[in-house]
Design a protein around this motif. Structure first.
Motif, PDB file in Angstrom:
ATOM      1  N   GLY A  57       3.658   8.143   2.960  1.00  0.00           N
ATOM      2  CA  GLY A  57       2.792   9.307   1.915  1.00  0.00           C
ATOM      3  C   GLY A  57       2.397   8.715   0.568  1.00  0.00           C
ATOM      4  O   GLY A  57       1.573   7.638   0.745  1.00  0.00           O
ATOM      5  N   GLN A  58       2.848   9.095  -0.384  1.00  0.00           N
ATOM      6  CA  GLN A  58       2.334   8.580  -1.727  1.00  0.00           C
ATOM      7  C   GLN A  58       2.880   7.221  -1.877  1.00  0.00           C
ATOM      8  O   GLN A  58       2.291   6.430  -2.748  1.00  0.00           O
ATOM      9  N   GLY A  59       4.067   6.844  -1.346  1.00  0.00           N
ATOM     10  CA  GLY A  59       4.517   5.418  -1.407  1.00  0.00           C
ATOM     11  C   GLY A  59       3.674   4.425  -1.093  1.00  0.00           C
ATOM     12  O   GLY A  59       3.379   3.380  -1.601  1.00  0.00           O
ATOM     13  N   ILE A  60       2.883   4.667  -0.087  1.00  0.00           N
ATOM     14  CA  ILE A  60       1.882   3.735   0.457  1.00  0.00           C
ATOM     15  C   ILE A  60       0.671   3.694  -0.105  1.00  0.00           C
ATOM     16  O   ILE A  60       0.324   2.685  -0.753  1.00  0.00           O
ATOM     17  N   GLU A  61       0.252   4.679  -0.866  1.00  0.00           N
ATOM     18  CA  GLU A  61      -0.792   4.743  -1.793  1.00  0.00           C
ATOM     19  C   GLU A  61      -0.669   4.228  -3.152  1.00  0.00           C
ATOM     20  O   GLU A  61      -1.461   3.343  -3.698  1.00  0.00           O
ATOM     21  N   ALA A  62       0.566   4.178  -3.589  1.00  0.00           N
ATOM     22  CA  ALA A  62       1.257   3.608  -4.690  1.00  0.00           C
ATOM     23  C   ALA A  62       1.147   2.071  -4.545  1.00  0.00           C
ATOM     24  O   ALA A  62       0.679   1.208  -5.394  1.00  0.00           O
ATOM     25  N   VAL A  63       1.567   1.606  -3.231  1.00  0.00           N
ATOM     26  CA  VAL A  63       1.422   0.049  -3.212  1.00  0.00           C
ATOM     27  C   VAL A  63      -0.023  -0.478  -2.952  1.00  0.00           C
ATOM     28  O   VAL A  63      -0.436  -1.461  -3.518  1.00  0.00           O
ATOM     29  N   GLU A  64      -0.781   0.545  -2.340  1.00  0.00           N
ATOM     30  CA  GLU A  64      -2.235   0.224  -2.097  1.00  0.00           C
ATOM     31  C   GLU A  64      -3.122   0.102  -3.565  1.00  0.00           C
ATOM     32  O   GLU A  64      -3.837  -0.916  -4.051  1.00  0.00           O
ATOM     33  N   ARG A  65      -2.635   1.031  -4.453  1.00  0.00           N
ATOM     34  CA  ARG A  65      -2.945   1.103  -5.772  1.00  0.00           C
ATOM     35  C   ARG A  65      -2.763  -0.245  -6.795  1.00  0.00           C
ATOM     36  O   ARG A  65      -3.438  -0.775  -7.463  1.00  0.00           O
ATOM     37  N   MET A  66      -1.551  -0.825  -6.343  1.00  0.00           N
ATOM     38  CA  MET A  66      -1.218  -1.940  -7.102  1.00  0.00           C
ATOM     39  C   MET A  66      -1.905  -3.175  -6.371  1.00  0.00           C
ATOM     40  O   MET A  66      -1.704  -4.372  -7.049  1.00  0.00           O
ATOM     41  N   GLY A  67      -2.506  -3.138  -5.239  1.00  0.00           N
ATOM     42  CA  GLY A  67      -3.378  -4.164  -4.721  1.00  0.00           C
ATOM     43  C   GLY A  67      -2.520  -5.087  -3.737  1.00  0.00           C
ATOM     44  O   GLY A  67      -2.724  -6.258  -3.591  1.00  0.00           O
ATOM     45  N   LEU A  68      -1.277  -4.497  -3.364  1.00  0.00           N
ATOM     46  CA  LEU A  68      -0.140  -5.204  -2.746  1.00  0.00           C
ATOM     47  C   LEU A  68      -0.140  -4.751  -1.189  1.00  0.00           C
ATOM     48  O   LEU A  68       0.758  -5.382  -0.625  1.00  0.00           O
ATOM     49  N   LEU A  69      -0.990  -3.650  -0.742  1.00  0.00           N
ATOM     50  CA  LEU A  69      -0.771  -3.558   0.789  1.00  0.00           C
ATOM     51  C   LEU A  69      -0.939  -4.495   1.719  1.00  0.00           C
ATOM     52  O   LEU A  69      -0.096  -4.506   2.508  1.00  0.00           O
ATOM     53  N   ASP A  70      -1.745  -5.310   1.454  1.00  0.00           N
ATOM     54  CA  ASP A  70      -2.089  -6.552   2.369  1.00  0.00           C
ATOM     55  C   ASP A  70      -0.664  -7.362   2.451  1.00  0.00           C
ATOM     56  O   ASP A  70      -0.342  -7.866   3.547  1.00  0.00           O
ATOM     57  N   ALA A  71      -0.191  -7.699   1.332  1.00  0.00           N
ATOM     58  CA  ALA A  71       1.109  -8.365   1.202  1.00  0.00           C
ATOM     59  C   ALA A  71       2.387  -7.742   1.867  1.00  0.00           C
ATOM     60  O   ALA A  71       2.862  -8.421   2.867  1.00  0.00           O
ATOM     61  N   VAL A  72       2.270  -6.612   1.774  1.00  0.00           N
ATOM     62  CA  VAL A  72       3.321  -5.619   2.578  1.00  0.00           C
ATOM     63  C   VAL A  72       3.051  -5.791   4.012  1.00  0.00           C
ATOM     64  O   VAL A  72       3.943  -5.865   4.863  1.00  0.00           O
ATOM     65  N   ARG A  73       1.742  -5.573   4.365  1.00  0.00           N
ATOM     66  CA  ARG A  73       1.371  -5.589   6.080  1.00  0.00           C
ATOM     67  C   ARG A  73       1.720  -6.940   6.451  1.00  0.00           C
ATOM     68  O   ARG A  73       2.369  -6.956   7.528  1.00  0.00           O
ATOM     69  N   ASP A  74       1.571  -8.005   5.864  1.00  0.00           N
ATOM     70  CA  ASP A  74       2.094  -9.213   6.306  1.00  0.00           C
ATOM     71  C   ASP A  74       3.547  -9.168   6.777  1.00  0.00           C
ATOM     72  O   ASP A  74       4.082 -10.366   7.087  1.00  0.00           O
ATOM     73  N   LYS A  75       4.603  -8.562   5.957  1.00  0.00           N
ATOM     74  CA  LYS A  75       5.980  -8.683   6.054  1.00  0.00           C
ATOM     75  C   LYS A  75       6.576  -7.647   6.907  1.00  0.00           C
ATOM     76  O   LYS A  75       7.729  -7.190   6.974  1.00  0.00           O
ATOM     77  N   LEU A  76       5.741  -6.645   7.532  1.00  0.00           N
ATOM     78  CA  LEU A  76       6.047  -5.446   8.261  1.00  0.00           C
ATOM     79  C   LEU A  76       7.296  -6.045   9.426  1.00  0.00           C
ATOM     80  O   LEU A  76       6.966  -6.870   9.877  1.00  0.00           O
ATOM     81  N   VAL A  77       8.212  -5.021   9.675  1.00  0.00           N
ATOM     82  CA  VAL A  77       9.016  -5.322  10.747  1.00  0.00           C
ATOM     83  C   VAL A  77       8.626  -4.515  11.792  1.00  0.00           C
ATOM     84  O   VAL A  77       7.777  -3.330  11.727  1.00  0.00           O
ATOM     85  N   ASP A  78       8.681  -5.050  13.177  1.00  0.00           N
ATOM     86  CA  ASP A  78       8.245  -4.628  14.286  1.00  0.00           C
ATOM     87  C   ASP A  78       9.280  -3.711  14.633  1.00  0.00           C
ATOM     88  O   ASP A  78      10.025  -3.878  15.585  1.00  0.00           O
ATOM     89  N   GLU A  79       8.995  -2.255  14.498  1.00  0.00           N
ATOM     90  CA  GLU A  79       9.851  -1.140  14.979  1.00  0.00           C
ATOM     91  C   GLU A  79       8.893  -0.183  15.680  1.00  0.00           C
ATOM     92  O   GLU A  79       8.365   0.576  14.702  1.00  0.00           O
ATOM     93  N   ALA A  80       8.975  -0.111  16.880  1.00  0.00           N
ATOM     94  CA  ALA A  80       7.992   0.821  17.495  1.00  0.00           C
ATOM     95  C   ALA A  80       8.438   2.250  17.687  1.00  0.00           C
ATOM     96  O   ALA A  80       7.539   3.083  17.699  1.00  0.00           O
ATOM     97  N   GLY A  81       9.577   2.401  17.513  1.00  0.00           N
ATOM     98  CA  GLY A  81       9.993   3.875  17.659  1.00  0.00           C
ATOM     99  C   GLY A  81      11.630   3.808  17.491  1.00  0.00           C
ATOM    100  O   GLY A  81      12.159   2.987  17.419  1.00  0.00           O
ATOM    101  N   VAL A  82      12.180   5.114  17.763  1.00  0.00           N
ATOM    102  CA  VAL A  82      13.543   5.378  17.798  1.00  0.00           C
ATOM    103  C   VAL A  82      13.790   5.909  19.298  1.00  0.00           C
ATOM    104  O   VAL A  82      13.294   6.805  19.436  1.00  0.00           O
TER     105      VAL A  82
END
Length: 420
Positions: A57-82
């Motif tokens: 939610g708003q946490g994703i937007e907060a990171v995007e507002r900081m200009g850091l969403l691409d940096a976060v995407r580069d470090k995402l964990v591959d978890e497809a589901g539960v």
């Protein structure tokens, strides 16, 4: 501090106690607003450790507002589901992540990241303009209308315009500003421990969840090619369970091994790996609920102010959002801190109330049954729901994520040139 005319300068000297998610986010926005920020962290180095966390939610937007969403995407964990598995490791039901780009995140977010990676991203974004001091904590403070004097663990002191307690769920700063005898913790009767073990070939990118009679649960998730995370969770309301988290690590591990040794599935592997894990953490699942987040020139942020608990799914997002709001009010009212801190409370509290209210102890207990018959019923119902695509459709067509319809305020400060 005040100049000769008694007015406040536009450039504030701010001390942040705690170099975690909220503290570093706040430093980032405050330095962009032109303030002088010092972050003190009691650990001897950047605490770039911890288990897997997520953004929603708003946490994703907060990171995007900081200009850091691409940096976060580069470090995402591959978890497809539960997946929910039985004692033989057979999958009974699987709820996949919602990667449609719309609606609500499921049990797995499309933004799963290791806490250490997020800490490093935030640190890289703030370190050039922020003074970081490691191995030092705020042991006490005193304040008046003009300044707050912080006393540090190394025997030194410093004068500041504002002290921010971003020192986590067990905050010392919060303890100092709340009335004596005030208990800020809202307990749900659940305890959790997690650690890392070597990954094996059968550890997939699906998080496995194994339910054990007695209100116990084991989760396994793998975040890189060599490591797997193990989580033991238990429903228990006892003095021993509440006290164990303050005991030495060896005693904590003895407690958790004793509670789960008969659980089956891969428990023996998990307990054996516990002994040599490079990381081990034990905690009681609580929320921090207080009527006030500030006193004079001292204010709380992140988990110190409003820990929502892991079961909210919004703990990290709340830290990012809260720092965004606090920095914005300080930057807009640098000469009137009482107004800034009052606005911080009034703007953010509806969001905090929303995400904390998502945690319902009765629903949590349904997901941690006491008997095998109840476990079988839960898994059968979940399997039917997945067969009918109910979780996927509910997530995709939901109009709101866990933060509800609350809107993130305008940016606290301009984004640097070149930022996304």
């Amino acid at each position: 501090m005040a100049d000769g005319t008694g007015t406040r300068p536009l450039r504030l000297k701010v001390l942040v106690a705690g170099g975690g998610i909220a503290g570093q986010t706040l430093a980032n926005w405050l330095t962009r607003g032109g303030h002088e920020v010092t972050v003190v962290e009691r650990a001897s180095a950047l605490r770039a450790t911890g288990a897997q966390v997520d953004l929603r939610g708003q946490g994703i937007e907060a990171v995007e507002r900081m200009g850091l969403l691409d940096a976060v995407r580069d470090k995402l964990v591959d978890e497809a589901g539960v997946a929910f598995v039985d004692a033989r490791g057979r999958t009974k039901a699987t709820i996949m992540a919602n990667t449609s780009g719309r609606g609500r995140q499921t049990l797995t977010s499309e933004y799963e990241i290791m806490r250490g990676d997020l800490v490093r991203i935030l640190h890289d974004a703030s370190k050039d303009d922020t003074e970081y001091v490691f191995g030092v904590s705020v042991d006490g403070f005193e304040q008046d209308e003009q300044q707050v004097i912080a006393h540090f663990s190394d025997g030194s002191s410093g004068e500041y315009d504002l002290l921010v307690g971003a020192d986590g769920q067990g905050s010392r700063i919060r303890r100092a500003i709340l009335p004596a005898g005030c208990d800020p913790y809202w307990r749900v009767g659940i305890h959790m421990a997690y650690w890392f073990i070597p990954r094996i070939a059968t550890d997939s990118n699906i998080r496995d969840t194994f339910m054990v009679p007695g209100g116990r649960q084991i989760m396994r998730r793998s975040h890189n090619p060599t490591e797997t995370q193990v989580y033991f969770v238990i429903r228990e309301e006892s003095e021993e369970a509440s006290a164990i988290h303050r005991e030495p690590v060896a005693r904590q591990q003895e407690f958790w091994a004793g509670r789960f040794r008969d659980a089956g599935w891969q428990t023996e592997r998990f307990i054996d790996g516990m002994r040599t894990s490079p990381f081990f953490y034990s905690q009681e699942v609580v929320q921090v609920r207080t009527d006030t987040w500030s006193m004079g020139r001292v204010v709380l942020a992140g988990d110190a102010a409003h820990c929502a608990s892991p079961y909210s799914g919004m703990g990290i997002s709340a830290g990012l959002v809260g720092a965004h709001v606090l920095a914005g009010e300080i930057n807009r009212h640098p000469g009137d801190l009482p107004t800034a801190l009052a606005n911080y409370d009034s703007v953010l509290r509806p969001f905090v109330d929303e995400i904390q209210g998502e945690v319902n102890p009765r629903l949590l207990r349904l997901g941690m049954p006491m008997t095998q018959r109840a476990i079988d019923a839960f898994q059968a119902a979940t399997a039917l729901a997945c067969f009918l695509h109910v979780p996927d459709l509910a997530a995709r067509f939901s109009k709101e994520d866990r933060g509800g319809s609350w809107q993130l305020p305008e940016n606290p400060a301009p984004i640097r040139a070149g930022a996304v």
